[in-house]
Write an enzyme that holds these catalytic residues in place. Structure first.
Site, PDB file in Angstrom:
ATOM      1  N   ARG A 164      11.243  -4.030 121.953  1.00  0.00           N
ATOM      2  CA  ARG A 164      12.423  -3.605 121.191  1.00  0.00           C
ATOM      3  C   ARG A 164      12.560  -4.422 119.914  1.00  0.00           C
ATOM      4  O   ARG A 164      13.657  -4.813 119.508  1.00  0.00           O
ATOM      5  CB  ARG A 164      13.699  -3.726 122.042  1.00  0.00           C
ATOM      6  CG  ARG A 164      13.677  -2.950 123.327  1.00  0.00           C
ATOM      7  CD  ARG A 164      13.556  -1.442 123.103  1.00  0.00           C
ATOM      8  NE  ARG A 164      13.498  -0.749 124.382  1.00  0.00           N
ATOM      9  CZ  ARG A 164      12.363  -0.499 125.031  1.00  0.00           C
ATOM     10  NH1 ARG A 164      11.196  -0.855 124.523  1.00  0.00           N
ATOM     11  NH2 ARG A 164      12.381   0.130 126.186  1.00  0.00           N
ATOM     12  N   SER A 236      21.172   2.517 126.454  1.00  0.00           N
ATOM     13  CA  SER A 236      21.081   1.165 127.020  1.00  0.00           C
ATOM     14  C   SER A 236      21.561   0.150 125.999  1.00  0.00           C
ATOM     15  O   SER A 236      21.002   0.050 124.909  1.00  0.00           O
ATOM     16  CB  SER A 236      19.637   0.860 127.422  1.00  0.00           C
ATOM     17  OG  SER A 236      19.194   1.758 128.412  1.00  0.00           O
ATOM     18  N   GLU A 332      20.847  -4.467 122.413  1.00  0.00           N
ATOM     19  CA  GLU A 332      19.836  -3.717 121.676  1.00  0.00           C
ATOM     20  C   GLU A 332      20.366  -3.220 120.330  1.00  0.00           C
ATOM     21  O   GLU A 332      19.648  -3.270 119.331  1.00  0.00           O
ATOM     22  CB  GLU A 332      19.355  -2.516 122.506  1.00  0.00           C
ATOM     23  CG  GLU A 332      18.392  -2.858 123.622  1.00  0.00           C
ATOM     24  CD  GLU A 332      17.700  -1.609 124.166  1.00  0.00           C
ATOM     25  OE1 GLU A 332      17.616  -0.610 123.442  1.00  0.00           O
ATOM     26  OE2 GLU A 332      17.242  -1.662 125.324  1.00  0.00           O
TER      27      GLU A 332
END
Length: 336
Positions: A164, A236, A332
């Site tokens: 990520r 998420s 994130e």
């Protein structure tokens, strides 16, 4: 020519649905629009923010910035004996792109179905799901280099992809604006079914097709994740933390049900959703913001709340996980 709009509302440009405005905003539908906007004297000295689908941002208030709404279209396919090369404009909807490639008989992206956002945002996050990451399909991207004032091509190595993570979250953050992405889809295809949940979903299919894998991913994600058009969310919210084997084994001794995934380098990725659930936050509500009752990894906004309230909740969750497990979980989305 890019048209600027003053005090532009961004509520429909972020999937959390937070009310915020941009001092200036412009719809970018071509590379020439982008160049025109960046050279316009009205934005001189002003911060520039690029928004695609707004599915990976938390807006904590009005932006004293020029927001470029990335809408560049494009879909082009070339091929050689081994693979198809698919080039998508940065404004193309990612899930639609996955569906189109599968429908056109070019498998390889099916595990990444139903991830919200645009093609241009995908490399920034190095999106990934169910055993596949963007970098495994990535060839190159085209971007405007604000430092040199020219368009450049960046290959896999230049993008410095991590979990990520990418160049565009660090030294390239304010330098490059992505306008197109090229992906490589091998003609020799095998389904990636490493994740037990996906394998179970497809248990009835001895040799599932790419379309069946895509449909299974859509079914799983639809059960676990709320529809942003109904409940504000960014999918998420936390990254799955990565720990060394010593830490993972110590946690496993204390918590035998710990969910973890071995990584190629010997480390382990822990399921952040499981950690959060153990701390009692699944389904937790704090006024207009809260934690989704079907997936502890997802923070939600039910309307009338703020990005600041959501971040306060995120900090509270992260502190609880660290206090219990000695592991730090990080968000994130990009905080603006």
């Amino acid at each position: 020519m890019a048209d600027f709009h003053e005090f532009y509302p961004l509520r429909t440009h972020n999937t959390f649905g937070f009310d915020a405005h941009a001092r200036l905003a412009a719809h970018i539908r071509s590379e020439s629009d982008l160049v025109d906007a960046l050279r316009d004297p009205r934005i001189a000295g002003m911060p520039v923010v690029v928004l695609g689908g707004g599915s990976n941002v938390v807006l904590t208030g009005d932006l004293d910035a020029c927001v470029l709404l990335m809408e560049i279209p494009g879909y082009d396919v070339t091929q050689d004996d081994e693979a198809w090369l698919v080039t998508a404009g940065a404004g193309e909807n990612w899930h639609a792109l996955v569906g189109r490639t599968v429908a056109d008989g070019m498998p390889g992206l099916e595990n990444l179905a139903l991830i919200p956002g645009t093609a241009g945002a995908a490399p920034i996050q190095n999106i990934g799901a169910y055993g596949v990451e963007l970098r495994e399909r990535f060839v190159r991207l085209r971007a405007f280099d604000r430092q040199s004032g020219e368009f450049v091509t960046l290959d896999l190595d230049a993008c410095a992809f991590g979990y990520r993570d990418s160049l565009f979250k660090h030294e390239g953050k304010d330098r490059y604006i992505i306008t197109a992405v090229t992906l490589r889809l091998p003609k020799t295809w095998r389904p990636v079914l490493n994740y037990g949940e996906l394998a179970r979903e497809l248990a009835a299919h001895a040799s599932p097709s790419a379309a069946q894998v895509r449909d299974a991913v859509i079914a799983i994600r639809s059960r676990k994740l709320p529809d942003p058009s109904k409940i504000g969310n960014a999918g998420s919210f936390f990254k799955n933390p990565v720990v060394d084997a010593v830490k993972r084994n110590a946690l496993l001794d204390e918590y035998p049900a710990l969910v973890s995934y071995a990584q190629p380098d010997g480390s382990y990725k822990l399921a952040a959703g499981w950690l959060i659930d153990q701390c009692g936050f699944k389904g937790f509500d704090e006024g207009p913001v809260g934690v989704y009752d079907k997936q502890a990894l997802v923070l939600v906004h039910r309307g009338g709340g703020s990005g600041t309230a959501l971040l306060n909740l995120a900090h509270r969750i992260a502190d609880a996980v660290h206090g219990r497990f000695g592991v730090r979980i990080e968000p994130e989305p990009v905080i603006l």
